[in-house]
Design an enzyme around this catalytic site. Structure first.
Site, PDB file in Angstrom:
ATOM      1  N   SER A 184      -6.978  16.123  -0.019  1.00 21.06           N
ATOM      2  CA  SER A 184      -7.733  17.125  -0.764  1.00 21.06           C
ATOM      3  C   SER A 184      -7.427  18.527  -0.269  1.00 21.06           C
ATOM      4  O   SER A 184      -7.148  18.734   0.921  1.00 21.06           O
ATOM      5  CB  SER A 184      -9.236  16.851  -0.611  1.00 21.06           C
ATOM      6  OG  SER A 184     -10.015  17.934  -1.070  1.00 21.06           O
TER       7      SER A 184
ATOM      8  N   TYR B  78     -16.707  15.852   4.077  1.00 17.96           N
ATOM      9  CA  TYR B  78     -15.689  15.341   3.145  1.00 17.96           C
ATOM     10  C   TYR B  78     -14.305  15.831   3.561  1.00 17.96           C
ATOM     11  O   TYR B  78     -13.354  15.051   3.663  1.00 17.96           O
ATOM     12  CB  TYR B  78     -16.010  15.788   1.723  1.00 17.96           C
ATOM     13  CG  TYR B  78     -14.910  15.485   0.738  1.00 17.96           C
ATOM     14  CD1 TYR B  78     -14.584  14.171   0.415  1.00 17.96           C
ATOM     15  CD2 TYR B  78     -14.175  16.518   0.143  1.00 17.96           C
ATOM     16  CE1 TYR B  78     -13.563  13.889  -0.484  1.00 17.96           C
ATOM     17  CE2 TYR B  78     -13.160  16.233  -0.760  1.00 17.96           C
ATOM     18  CZ  TYR B  78     -12.860  14.926  -1.069  1.00 17.96           C
ATOM     19  OH  TYR B  78     -11.840  14.653  -1.954  1.00 17.96           O
TER      20      TYR B  78
END
Length: 335
Positions: free
Chosen positions: A127, A152
């Site tokens: 990501s 995350y």
């Protein structure tokens, strides 16, 4: 040829499955169908896939070590596309355990499967969040990513470190892909663009964080799919970066790429495009930056272009038009 796609009922996994099936590839999909967002949407995606020739599905959780080990033992996969993950920056503040189970334990289980049952190439979703609050733009894969600002992001950075270790120790060809704000039809309801369209159609106010001053490198789903598939067939050689004194040579057959539109758009402009596609003006509720958010993302895709000859290029006007068209067809005008 059979490709394992984890998270096959998810946004990216679904589109990858559709594309590979159209290319005549056998797809074995797994997904735990969790309730992070509406399960009915995940099941609707599966309903599109299940009738297709060459598609096999099994409901399975990546964190179930025994089941994942058995899957790799019983099936034969040439390629593995690990798209399954617990997503969402803000949710990681509320429920950290979900990220440890799926993004860490689950990822190691996949790596162990590839270790004991060799595959040609493992490609996994990382990501853009790993760049944290970097101010140097565009974000390059050679930038320091040691300062994540959400759990995350930390879990995705951990994926990259663990993947390199397994590649080094067990000669597994592995590539990580840092996705930049993926959007499009069949997308995730927790994403801002999805919430914006839903609220505007319903005549409700939208929450605009950081007073709309954030920038995102919005990347259309078809561009993500094209990039993933090209990378899947580009099996990495051992790392050799003699020009980078901070990246010593490694035995690992390991690579990381950015996949982004290389064209950041301010949130206020993005909302304007959505308003134009819908034909209605949004009622905006301006709010400060939220914990874990970053002010901007911007992908340097030079290495992706150099190695696989592709860069995302779908304009947001076209991508949002397609999303709104799908949304109205799926949910109806009122959402």
């Amino acid at each position: 040829m059979t490709v394992l796609i984890t998270g096959a009922a998810g946004f990216v996994g679904y589109h990858l499955s559709q594309r590979l099936l159209s290319d005549g590839v056998q797809v074995y999909g797994i997904d735990n169908l969790n309730d992070y967002y509406e399960v009915s949407l995940k099941k609707a995606r599966l309903e599109q896939l299940l009738p297709r020739s060459g598609f096999t599905f099994q409901q399975m959780d990546l964190s179930d070590r025994t089941s994942i080990a058995r899957l790799f033992q019983e099936q034969s996969f040439e390629y593995v596309l690990n798209m399954a993950a617990q997503a969402g920056v803000r949710y990681s503040i509320e429920n950290p355990w979900a990220y440890l189970d799926s993004n860490l334990t689950g990822f190691v289980n996949v790596l162990e499967g590839c270790r004991h049952n060799p595959v040609k190439h493992l490609v996994y979703a990382s990501s853009s969040s790993v760049y944290g609050a970097n101010t140097k733009v565009p974000f390059s894969v050679t930038d320091n990513v040691d300062y994540p600002v959400s759990l995350y992001a930390a879990s995705k950075k951990a994926n990259e470190l663990i993947a390199h270790t397994y590649s080094h120790l067990y000669q597994i060809p592995v590539t990580g892909l840092r996705f930049f704000t993926v959007y499009g039809p069949w997308g995730r309801p927790d994403m801002a663009y999805f919430k914006f369209v839903k609220a505007i159609l319903a005549g409700k106010a939208i929450d605009v964080y950081n007073h709309g001053k954030m920038q995102r490198d919005f990347t259309y789903i078809d561009d993500i799919v094209e990039g993933v598939i090209r990378v899947m067939y580009k099996i990495p050689d051992a790392i050799a970066q003699p020009d980078d004194p901070h990246a010593p040579n490694s035995k690992a057959r390991y690579k990381v790429y950015n996949i982004g539109n290389n064209n950041p758009v301010e949130l206020t402009r993005f909302i304007e495009v959505i308003e134009q596609a819908i034909g209605k003006t949004a009622v905006k509720n301006f709010l400060p930056m939220q914990p874990g958010d970053v002010p901007a993302t911007y992908a340097d895709v030079d290495e992706l272009m150099r190695d696989v000859g592709f860069k995302p290029a779908t304009p947001i006007e076209e991508g949002i038009r397609r999303f709104v068209e799908w949304y109205r067809g799926y949910y109806g005008e009122a959402g």
